[in-house]
Design an enzyme around this catalytic site. Structure first.
Site, PDB file in Angstrom:
ATOM      1  CE  LYS A   1      88.708  -8.308  11.067  1.00 32.19           C
ATOM      2  NZ  LYS A   1      88.631  -9.588  10.339  1.00 32.19           N
TER       3      LYS A   1
ATOM      4  CD  GLU B   1      82.774 -23.671   7.771  1.00 32.07           C
ATOM      5  OE1 GLU B   1      83.554 -22.861   8.284  1.00 32.07           O
ATOM      6  OE2 GLU B   1      81.524 -23.532   7.795  1.00 32.07           O
TER       7      GLU B   1
ATOM      8  NE  ARG C   1      80.699 -23.877  10.570  1.00 32.95           N
ATOM      9  CZ  ARG C   1      79.941 -22.894  11.068  1.00 32.95           C
ATOM     10  NH1 ARG C   1      79.696 -22.870  12.364  1.00 32.95           N
ATOM     11  NH2 ARG C   1      79.460 -21.955  10.300  1.00 32.95           N
TER      12      ARG C   1
END
Length: 631
Positions: A287, A375, A403
């Site tokens: 990243k 979640e 969610r």
């Protein structure tokens, strides 16, 4: 904008990229990386993820015939290079601005964006659906690729997609972009598995060569594929001494391979793209690749704001006399409560820095849990903690709480468990747009029994609502608050309990009653302040609680005012305005009611102030409502 007079400016669509000789692709990657760094240094966005997928993006569009072939990006933070190569380079300076291009893939914006992105873990399921549709339409020559990160692989939906992909006829290619870093450092067994997974280079080389030979000799047929796949899996387990999770789903696994070697990626994709059946290419990336500060601190440079591209210094100012961010108030207050009571724990699905639970993790690491991008699990895990006497503060961004709706109902509210759900980024969040606006929490949670739902007008009340929710008799307690700064620099005041179901009258008035909930009430205050002396007399009530709603205030408003305005930073349908209208009807009151909130449509990206104006929620728009002769 920097001039790119060599390769990048010649690429307006991927077909232009595919016309280049393969040996020029590394130069395209270098230019694309410089373009992203230059653009985002002045117009903030998600930097680290897109720098990490430059080579992958170039290889995908070089090998596959997009948009005839489909690329489904998971989350979408990594898709800036994709946007630049698919006809949006000239408009890239409008990224995340009102009327400009979105920060996430969106089919309404471009035919190259195969599916909506913004929430994690949906790419495999969506891509499988697209691939299956192609099979049903006898278009099995069209390729479908799902690009998913290791962080998103912690989401249950990703595994549901993997499981189904192994059963349905499809030729799906899954690209697993493994950088061992979601937004914060990736956590859990899946992360360790991806870091530790081993494959024999000898085995991979042998398998590629054998595949080519057997294909040329017509020894590989669809009828024999499953037997060969099982043999491959057994051979690989023997050589590597490790069984492979993905091949356990009967999905061909390739890798891991260097995700920053574009020529290697092109070769690998060409080798496997026409293989029948689902397959997964595991690539290792970094990243922030190509920009040293982002390489060294991926979390900080996920979305760094403006920065100096030459020095790598972020451009921002810190004024300790300014109000704190709501999330920082949450984080520091959680630590205070944890210091008081060893039963207090913190839970977050992969956002400890974003929601400031990082303070709790530093102070009480054994009582703070980052459960990954999951979640639903975060909610049920918190419910389990509460069932055995802990007091969990479960912090989830409002739009991501959608969610976990069933888990809130079935696992927490139904059992009246003492969980405090802190919904960060509630309401309009700004530049991240429709996928991230926390628009629906008030409306969708209000019908659920056993919930207390509250929203503070400022960060002092946030602190006190957390203290109120912490009390042993609080039950399942929901607190929602926005992104951004509060109102008071001196927010760290002594705790006080805010009586459940009780609002406050902030201002007296005789002509109109305004009922607001949450920090949007500060826009109401500004609007009322704008009314000149001798104008309409406006009363202002801060409801604080949506559930249970303060019926004493509602009776007072119904008896004494013919005109009522409700204001909320959430959808108008089903929230505070609906609750007030229902109450007035059920109790025989007949005031004229005007509801101000998010209208019944998805709101685009832009600054919060611009979006408030679009939705009629800014102080000026509220003032116009208050002074209008139509009300």
């Amino acid at each position: 904008m920097v001039e790119y007079e060599t390769l990048l400016e010649k690429i307006n669509i991927p077909e232009d990229l595919r016309s280049l000789p393969k040996n020029e692709l590394p130069d395209v990657c270098a230019e694309l990386r410089r373009f992203i760094i230059d653009a985002l240094s002045r117009n903030p966005g998600h930097l680290g993820a897109s720098l990490g997928t430059v080579e992958l993006t170039v290889a995908l569009h070089y090998v596959f015939n997009t948009p005839y072939d489909r690329i489904v990006w998971d989350v979408g933070h990594q898709a800036y290079g994709h946007k630049i190569l698919t006809g949006r380079r000239e408009r890239f300076n409008t990224l995340r601005k009102l009327g400009g291009i979105s920060g996430f893939p969106n089919p309404a914006e471009s035919e190259y964006d195969a599916f909506i992105a913004g929430h994690a873990s949906n790419s495999i399921s969506a891509a499988l659906g697209i691939s299956t549709a192609f099979e049903l339409n006898n278009e099995d020559n069209r390729h479908v690729i799902a690009v998913i990160g290791d962080g998103a692989m912690t989401g249950g939906l990703a595994f549901e997609g993997l499981n189904n992909a192994s059963n349905n006829p499809n030729n799906l290619l899954i690209i697993l972009n493994d950088n061992d870093m979601a937004i914060d450092h990736n956590v859990g067994g899946m992360s360790r598995y991806l870091v530790d997974i081993t494959t024999s280079q000898t085995y991979n080389k042998m398998r590629y060569e054998m595949y080519r030979i057997m294909r040329r000799m017509n020894l590989i047929t669809e009828n024999r594929r499953e037997n060969i796949l099982r043999f491959n899996n057994s051979l690989k387990a023997l050589i590597s001494r490790q069984h492979n999770l993905f091949e356990g789903f009967s999905i061909r696994y390739f890798g891991p391979t260097n995700g920053h070697d574009v020529l290697n990626l092109v070769q690998k994709m060409n080798d496997i793209k026409d293989m029948k059946g689902p397959k997964l290419l595991h690539i290792k990336t970094q990243k922030g690749k190509g920009f040293k500060p982002a390489e060294e601190s991926a979390t900080e440079w996920h979305a760094p704001g403006r920065f100096n591209k030459e020095t790598g210094k972020r451009i921002f100012t810190i004024d300790m006399n300014q109000p704190q961010l709501y999330q920082d108030v949450f984080g520091h207050t959680l630590v205070e409560l944890a210091e008081r009571d060893e039963r207090v724990v913190g839970v977050t699905p992969a956002m400890p820095t974003g929601c400031s639970m990082c303070f709790m993790m530093k102070r009480f690491p054994e009582r703070a849990f980052d459960v990954g991008i999951a979640e639903g699990h975060a909610v049920t895990f918190s419910a389990g903690l509460a069932k055995e006497g802990m007091i969990p503060f479960c912090n989830i961004y409002s739009s991501f709480m959608q969610r976990a709706y069933d888990e809130v109902i079935h696992d927490a509210a139904l059992q009246k468990l003492h969980v405090i759900f802190c919904l960060d980024r509630a309401g309009l969040v700004g530049e991240d747009g429709a996928t991230h606006h926390g628009a629906f929490d008030l409306a969708c949670l209000r019908p659920v029994p056993n919930l207390t739902i509250a929203s503070p007008i400022n960060e002092v009340d946030l602190r006190n609502l957390m203290y109120t929710g912490y009390q042993d008799n609080a039950g399942t307690f929901v607190i929602r608050y926005p992104r951004g700064k509060g109102e008071f620099p001196d927010w760290q005041q002594p705790f006080r309990i805010m009586p459940v179901g009780k609002g406050v009258k902030l201002r007296a008035g005789s002509d109109i009653a305004v009922l607001s909930i949450g920090p949007i009430g500060n826009e109401v205050r500004k609007a009322i302040d704008m009314i000149e002396e001798g104008g309409k007399s406006v009363a202002h009530y801060d409801m604080i609680y949506l559930k249970p709603v303060d019926e004493e205030i509602l009776h007072d408003a119904g008896r004494n005012y013919k005109k009522i305005i409700t204001v909320e930073n959430g959808v108008r349908t089903g929230g505070l305005g609906s609750a007030v209208a229902e109450f007035m009807t059920e109790n025989g009151y007949t005031p004229r009611i005007r509801r101000i909130g998010i209208p019944d449509r998805f709101i685009e990206h832009g600054s919060v102030s611009e979006l408030y104006k679009i939705c009629g929620m800014d102080a000026e728009s509220i003032y116009n409502e208050l002074t209008s002769n139509d009300l």
